[in-house]
Write a protein that holds these residues in place. Structure first.
Motif, mmCIF file in Angstrom:
data_model
loop_
_atom_site.group_PDB
_atom_site.id
_atom_site.type_symbol
_atom_site.label_atom_id
_atom_site.label_comp_id
_atom_site.label_asym_id
_atom_site.label_seq_id
_atom_site.Cartn_x
_atom_site.Cartn_y
_atom_site.Cartn_z
ATOM 1 N N THR A 13 25.383 20.060 26.853
ATOM 2 C CA THR A 13 26.546 19.437 26.234
ATOM 3 C C THR A 13 27.134 18.418 27.194
ATOM 4 N N MET A 14 27.962 17.532 26.655
ATOM 5 C CA MET A 14 28.573 16.507 27.492
ATOM 6 C C MET A 14 29.388 17.141 28.609
ATOM 7 N N GLN A 15 30.122 18.214 28.273
ATOM 8 C CA GLN A 15 30.955 18.891 29.272
ATOM 9 C C GLN A 15 30.103 19.418 30.405
ATOM 10 N N HIS A 16 28.957 20.050 30.070
ATOM 11 C CA HIS A 16 28.100 20.626 31.086
ATOM 12 C C HIS A 16 27.472 19.544 31.945
ATOM 13 N N SER A 17 26.936 18.517 31.319
ATOM 14 C CA SER A 17 26.263 17.471 32.075
ATOM 15 C C SER A 17 27.260 16.705 32.934
ATOM 16 N N ASP A 18 28.509 16.543 32.450
ATOM 17 C CA ASP A 18 29.519 15.837 33.231
ATOM 18 C C ASP A 18 29.775 16.539 34.559
ATOM 19 N N LEU A 19 29.892 17.861 34.554
ATOM 20 C CA LEU A 19 30.152 18.604 35.785
ATOM 21 C C LEU A 19 28.979 18.458 36.747
ATOM 22 N N LEU A 20 27.760 18.599 36.244
ATOM 23 C CA LEU A 20 26.589 18.462 37.100
ATOM 24 C C LEU A 20 26.448 17.031 37.610
ATOM 25 N N ASP A 21 26.802 16.065 36.774
ATOM 26 C CA ASP A 21 26.768 14.670 37.216
ATOM 27 C C ASP A 21 27.765 14.420 38.340
ATOM 28 N N GLU A 22 28.939 15.027 38.226
ATOM 29 C CA GLU A 22 29.948 14.879 39.275
ATOM 30 C C GLU A 22 29.447 15.479 40.582
ATOM 31 N N LEU A 23 28.803 16.639 40.497
ATOM 32 C CA LEU A 23 28.279 17.272 41.705
ATOM 33 C C LEU A 23 27.159 16.446 42.321
ATOM 34 N N GLU A 24 26.327 15.858 41.472
ATOM 35 C CA GLU A 24 25.269 15.004 42.001
ATOM 36 C C GLU A 24 25.855 13.805 42.739
ATOM 37 N N ARG A 25 26.942 13.265 42.215
ATOM 38 C CA ARG A 25 27.582 12.106 42.840
ATOM 39 C C ARG A 25 28.086 12.444 44.239
ATOM 40 N N VAL A 26 28.640 13.638 44.434
ATOM 41 C CA VAL A 26 29.241 13.971 45.727
ATOM 42 C C VAL A 26 28.301 14.745 46.652
ATOM 43 N N LEU A 27 27.292 15.409 46.091
ATOM 44 C CA LEU A 27 26.389 16.218 46.914
ATOM 45 C C LEU A 27 24.972 15.660 46.995
ATOM 46 N N GLY A 28 24.603 14.832 46.015
ATOM 47 C CA GLY A 28 23.248 14.305 46.000
ATOM 48 C C GLY A 28 22.367 15.032 45.001
ATOM 49 N N GLY A 29 21.281 14.358 44.604
ATOM 50 C CA GLY A 29 20.393 14.907 43.584
ATOM 51 C C GLY A 29 19.682 16.177 44.001
ATOM 52 N N GLY A 30 19.310 16.276 45.271
ATOM 53 C CA GLY A 30 18.599 17.463 45.735
ATOM 54 C C GLY A 30 19.449 18.716 45.639
ATOM 55 N N ARG A 31 20.702 18.609 46.038
ATOM 56 C CA ARG A 31 21.595 19.768 45.968
ATOM 57 C C ARG A 31 21.945 20.107 44.523
ATOM 58 N N ARG A 32 22.065 19.078 43.690
ATOM 59 C CA ARG A 32 22.307 19.361 42.269
ATOM 60 C C ARG A 32 21.143 20.157 41.700
ATOM 61 N N ALA A 33 19.910 19.729 41.987
ATOM 62 C CA ALA A 33 18.735 20.409 41.450
ATOM 63 C C ALA A 33 18.665 21.855 41.930
ATOM 64 N N ALA A 34 18.989 22.079 43.209
ATOM 65 C CA ALA A 34 18.953 23.433 43.759
ATOM 66 C C ALA A 34 19.944 24.333 43.044
ATOM 67 N N ALA A 35 21.134 23.804 42.745
ATOM 68 C CA ALA A 35 22.153 24.601 42.056
ATOM 69 C C ALA A 35 21.830 24.762 40.576
ATOM 70 N N GLU A 36 21.394 23.684 39.940
ATOM 71 C CA GLU A 36 21.176 23.699 38.496
ATOM 72 C C GLU A 36 20.138 24.738 38.090
ATOM 73 N N GLY A 37 19.148 24.950 38.943
ATOM 74 C CA GLY A 37 18.106 25.911 38.623
ATOM 75 C C GLY A 37 18.570 27.356 38.606
ATOM 76 N N ARG A 38 19.774 27.632 39.148
ATOM 77 C CA ARG A 38 20.291 29.000 39.214
ATOM 78 C C ARG A 38 21.418 29.271 38.229
ATOM 79 N N VAL A 39 21.872 28.234 37.536
ATOM 80 C CA VAL A 39 23.058 28.379 36.692
ATOM 81 C C VAL A 39 22.867 29.418 35.598
ATOM 82 N N ALA A 40 21.752 29.371 34.869
ATOM 83 C CA ALA A 40 21.530 30.312 33.764
ATOM 84 C C ALA A 40 21.506 31.756 34.256
ATOM 85 N N LEU A 41 20.974 31.981 35.446
ATOM 86 C CA LEU A 41 20.926 33.335 36.002
ATOM 87 C C LEU A 41 22.337 33.841 36.308
#
Length: 209
Positions: free
Chosen positions: A38-66
């Motif tokens: 959803t837009m809300q979900h992607s917006d938060l992850l996009d914000e994190l990517e902006r401040v932390l970088g794509g690698g850290r976003r990917a590391a976090a995103e893979g654990r969210v569902a768990l």
């Protein structure tokens, strides 16, 4: 960087080993058809990517569902605002519970240590360990409307990925201090034991790496 979690009441070595040794848990969402975020979900992850970088976003995103699966029962039992969002005090309590249950971690800024759960914001953790920008991302959402289950899971996954990164860097530092080559096949058992002892000393004393 100082250690971001304490080891009071738990085996620090067990917490360290569990971070790397436990296999990823299967999530029901892994067996379902793909759904666009959803837009809300992607917006938060996009914000994190902006401040932390794509690698850290990917590391976090893979654990969210768990984390969502692990948090859902407690989330539903807590007082919510607007029907489906946690205030800062509830988010702090839930995050504390999930890290104690999963890893035995007492995270600085989440554990209450005898104070009330609303005495500080859980987002303050990030100011000390990843900078004010990340703190601001979560603080704004907490202040505006609280955190949804998904946003709380993103918070947890981001924190966990930062702890994983800190742990890896501290372990590398322990090898470096002892001048042991981590990639050498000839490394002796006694050298590895000294590395572990050094790592544990750095962890318990909260030494920078």
């Amino acid at each position: 960087m100082a250690s971001c979690f304490s080891v009071a009441g738990v085996s620090a070595l067990a917490a360290f080993v569990s971070l790397f040794a436990l296999p990823p848990l299967a999530s029901a969402s892994a067996f379902l058809a793909y759904q666009a975020p959803t837009m809300q979900h992607s917006d938060l992850l996009d914000e994190l990517e902006r401040v932390l970088g794509g690698g850290r976003r990917a590391a976090a995103e893979g654990r969210v569902a768990l984390f969502e699966d692990a948090m859902r029962p407690i989330f539903r039992s807590l007082p919510l605002v607007d029907g489906d969002r946690l205030p800062a005090s509830g988010a702090r309590y839930l995050l504390h519970r999930v890290f104690v249950d999963r890893h035995g971690w007492f995270v600085e800024g989440l554990a209450n240590r005898g104070e009330s759960w609303n005495s500080s914001s859980p987002a303050s953790f990030f100011a000390a360990h990843s900078g004010d920008e990340v703190e601001d991302v979560f603080e704004k959402r907490l202040g505006d409307r609280g955190l949804s289950l998904h946003e709380t899971a993103v918070f947890a996954a981001t924190l966990e990925s930062l702890v994983h990164e800190e742990t890896h860097e501290r372990l590398k530092a322990a090898y470096s201090v002892l001048r042991v080559n981590a990639d050498a096949e000839s490394t002796k058992e006694v050298q590895v034991e000294r590395v572990i002892d050094t790592y544990m000393l750095m962890l318990v004393l909260g030494l920078n790496h």
